[in-house]
Design an enzyme around this catalytic site. Structure first.
Site, PDB file in Angstrom:
ATOM      1  N   GLY A   1       2.540  -5.937   6.958  1.00 59.18           N
ATOM      2  CA  GLY A   1       1.433  -6.527   6.202  1.00 59.18           C
ATOM      3  C   GLY A   1       0.273  -6.856   7.119  1.00 59.18           C
ATOM      4  N   SER A   2      -0.504  -7.838   6.733  1.00 57.96           N
ATOM      5  CA  SER A   2      -1.714  -8.194   7.466  1.00 57.96           C
ATOM      6  C   SER A   2      -1.387  -9.141   8.627  1.00 57.96           C
ATOM      7  CB  SER A   2      -2.709  -8.888   6.533  1.00 57.96           C
ATOM      8  OG  SER A   2      -2.203 -10.160   6.144  1.00 57.96           O
TER       9      SER A   2
ATOM     10  N   CYS B   1      -2.696   1.529   6.616  1.00 61.90           N
ATOM     11  CA  CYS B   1      -2.848   0.650   7.777  1.00 61.90           C
ATOM     12  C   CYS B   1      -3.299   1.410   9.016  1.00 61.90           C
ATOM     13  CB  CYS B   1      -1.543  -0.084   8.062  1.00 61.90           C
ATOM     14  SG  CYS B   1      -0.125   0.990   8.347  1.00 61.90           S
TER      15      CYS B   1
ATOM     16  N   GLU C   1     -10.822  -5.576   8.851  1.00 61.70           N
ATOM     17  CA  GLU C   1     -10.247  -4.283   8.488  1.00 61.70           C
ATOM     18  C   GLU C   1     -10.680  -3.937   7.066  1.00 61.70           C
ATOM     19  OE1 GLU C   1      -5.884  -2.026   8.408  1.00 61.70           O
ATOM     20  OE2 GLU C   1      -5.994  -4.213   8.612  1.00 61.70           O
TER      21      GLU C   1
ATOM     22  N   GLU D   1       4.799  -5.400  11.718  1.00 63.03           N
ATOM     23  CA  GLU D   1       3.967  -4.195  11.618  1.00 63.03           C
ATOM     24  C   GLU D   1       2.686  -4.609  10.901  1.00 63.03           C
ATOM     25  OE1 GLU D   1       4.593  -1.613  13.190  1.00 63.03           O
ATOM     26  OE2 GLU D   1       6.702  -1.888  13.689  1.00 63.03           O
TER      27      GLU D   1
ATOM     28  N   ASN E   1       0.808  -1.226   0.000  1.00 64.26           N
ATOM     29  CA  ASN E   1       0.000   0.000   0.000  1.00 64.26           C
ATOM     30  C   ASN E   1       0.839   1.273   0.000  1.00 64.26           C
ATOM     31  OD1 ASN E   1       0.614  -0.983   2.663  1.00 64.26           O
ATOM     32  ND2 ASN E   1      -0.788   0.535   3.515  1.00 64.26           N
TER      33      ASN E   1
END
Length: 455
Positions: free
Chosen positions: A189-190, A245, A333, A211, A116
Site C-alpha cells: 500500500g502507501s 505502484c 505520487e 511494499e 489497485n
C-alpha cells in the site's frame, strides 16, 4: 466479524503447532488447490474486478492472474530444492563439523493486500506464505468491494479457517488484526498507511515486509530509441488507468529530443483507444481518488488529453509539459493517468535531483549509452527497474521485487518470497571426536599461541 478475528488467529496458531504445514507435499497440494480454485472461477474473477473499476479480461489475466499462476508454478517446480537444508562452509576453528542453514516457516502470517491489483498483490504473497509452510490470514482491500467478497467466498469455502482465511471489512477489521501477535505481516500500500502498520507491528515485535510506492522517474536521454521509448512508456504509464505502484510517475526528457518525443507520444495516444469504456482502459477506483488526481492537473500545462467523466470515474490520459519540480503534480505520487514532463539539459544534474528525493520504488532509463546506464545504476538507489522498458522487472521470478527506504522494506517473488516468509536457522553439527582442547580451561600461553594462529 471483528469478534471472530482473534478466535481464527488462535485456530491458525494451534494448526501451525501441529506441524502439518511443514510437510512439503502438503504445501504443494495447497498450491495446486489454490490454482485450481482460481482457474475454475476465472469468469467470476473477471466479472468482479470489472464491476469494481472496469478492468477488462485481457488486462486482468495479463497483470493479475497470470502472475499468480506463474508464482504457483515456480514453487511447484522448485519448492523441494528451496526447502532442503543448505550446506555451507565450516570455519577451521569449528572442525571437525558441518554447517547448515535450515528454512523454518515463521508461523501465523498476515497478508494485507492493495486495491489497485486486488488479485495479484493479495494472492502472490499468500502463495509465498504457503510455499514457506505458514498459515495465513488475508485482508484484501475493501475499496474493490466485489473482488474482496469474491476472494473471501472462494478461499473461506474451500480452505479451513485454521489454515487460510480471508477477513472482510475495512479499517476497523484491519485495526483488530494489527493488535494480534502474528509471526509475520506483509503489507502492500502507501507509505502513509505503511507507517501505521509498521508502528502497530513494532508493539508486538512482529517482522514486517512493506511494499510501498513513491514517485518513480523515467528518463529519456538523447541516445534513446524514441519510437521504442514512447511505445513502452505509454503502455507502462496508462496500464490499469495509471494506478500501478511501479508506473513511471514522471518523465525527464533531454531537451534536444523533447520536441520529437512529444510529437511521437501524442501520436501514440491518438492511435490507441483510451476512450471512456474502452476494454483496455481502467476507470479510477473511487470518487476520492478521481478528485485527487484531477486536482494535480494544471490545465495551462496540458498538451494532450484532460477529458473526464465523473459518473464513470473516467480520466483521459493527460500529458503535461513545462512542469517544474515545485509544481503540485510533483509533490506526491500521482497514481493515475497523468504524465508530467520535465525538460533537462544535463544528465548528471537530473540524477542528483532524483537522489535528493525519497528513494523510488522503480526507475526507468531509455538510453543506448553505456555510461548513462552505469551512472544510473551506480548512483541512484531504487527498488527495481528497467533499462529501455517499463514494469517488466516485476514479471521475473528470479528477481527480488521490493522497495528501499520510503518505498518499502523487504522483497518477494520466487525464492525471495520463500525467504521472506521463512526463518533461516543456523545449525552446526559437530563430531564427538577429534576436538582440540584449546578453548577449555585452564588457559595457558601455549593455548593463546594456538588460539591466535587458528582464529
Amino acid at each position: 466479524m471483528i469478534m471472530d478475528i482473534a478466535s481464527i488467529f488462535k485456530l491458525q496458531k494451534d494448526f501451525f503447532n501441529s506441524h502439518q504445514t511443514k510437510d512439503i507435499d502438503f504445501r504443494k497440494d495447497m498450491l495446486v488447490k489454490l490454482k485450481h480454485i482460481l482457474k475454475t472461477n476465472e469468469d467470476q474473477l473477471y466479472d468482479a474486478i470489472y464491476k469494481d473499476f472496469r478492468k477488462g479480461k485481457f488486462e486482468t489475466f495479463l497483470t493479475e492472474l497470470n502472475l499468480v499462476y506463474n508464482e504457483i508454478d515456480f514453487f511447484l517446480k522448485n519448492l523441494k530444492k528451496l526447502s532442503k537444508p543448505k550446506k555451507v562452509k565450516t570455519a577451521l576453528n569449528l572442525q571437525p563439523g558441518k554447517s547448515y542453514i535450515h528454512y523454518d516457516p515463521l508461523g501465523v502470517t498476515l497478508v494485507i493486500g492493495a486495491w489497485n491489483y486486488p488479485y495479484q498483490l493479495t494472492l502472490s504473497p499468500v502463495v509465498s506464505a504457503i510455499a514457506a509452510g505458514n498459515t495465513c490470514m488475508i485482508k484484501p482491500s475493501e475499496l474493490p468491494e466485489n473482488t474482496m467478497h469474491l476472494l473471501a467466498d472462494l478461499i473461506n469455502t474451500n480452505f479451513s479457517s485454521n489454515y487460510l482465511h480471508v477477513v472482510r471489512g475495512g479499517v476497523p477489521e484491519t485495526g483488530e488484526l494489527l493488535k494480534l501477535r502474528f509471526d509475520k505481516i506483509f503489507f502492500t500500500g502507501s507509505p502513509k498507511v505503511g507507517k501505521i502498520v509498521y508502528e502497530a507491528a513494532a508493539k508486538n515485535l512482529v517482522p514486517v515486509t512493506l511494499e510501498l510506492g513513491g514517485k518513480s522517474p523515467a528518463i529519456v536521454t538523447e541516445t534513446a530509441d524514441l519510437d521504442v521509448a514512447v511505445k513502452r512508456l505509454v503502455w507502462g504509464k496508462f496500464l490499469n488507468g495509471g494506478q500501478t505502484c511501479i508506473a513511471p510517475d514522471y518523465l525527464l526528457v533531454a531537451e534536444s529530443v523533447k520536441p520529437k518525443f512529444l510529437q511521437l507520444i501524442t501520436e501514440k495516444l491518438q492511435e490507441i483507444d483510451y476512450s471512456d469504456g474502452a476494454e483496455h482502459y481502467t476507470s479510477i477506483i473511487n470518487k476520492r481518488n478521481f478528485d485527487r488526481i484531477l486536482g494535480l492537473v494544471d490545465q495551462s500545462k496540458v498538451i494532450y488529453g484532460g477529458n473526464f467523466n465523473a459518473e464513470s470515474l473516467y480520466i483521459e490520459p493527460v500529458i503535461m509539459d513545462h512542469v517544474g519540480w515545485e509544481d503540485p503534480v510533483m509533490q506526491e505520487e500521482i497514481f493515475g493517468p497523468v504524465l508530467p514532463v520535465i525538460t533537462y539539459s544535463n544528465y548528471d544534474d537530473v540524477l542528483n535531483k532524483i537522489i535528493e528525493g525519497e528513494k523510488p520504488l522503480a526507475a526507468y532509463l531509455f538510453s543506448n549509452n553505456e555510461e548513462e546506464k552505469d551512472k544510473l545504476l551506480k548512483l541512484v538507489s531504487f527498488g527495481g527497474g528497467c533499462i529501455n522498458d517499463t514494469l517488466m522487472h516485476i514479471t521475473n521470478d528470479y528477481l527480488p521485487f521490493g522497495g528501499v527506504g520510503n518505498s518499502g522494506i523487504g522483497n518477494y517473488h520466487g525464492e525471495f518470497g520463500f525467504l521472506t516468509f521463512s526463518h533461516q536457522k543456523s545449525v552446526i553439527e559437530k563430531t564427538t571426536w577429534g576436538e582440540p582442547d584449546w578453548k577449555y580451561p585452564p588457559y595457558t600461553d601455549k593455548k593463546m599461541h594456538w588460539l591466535k594462529k587458528v582464529l
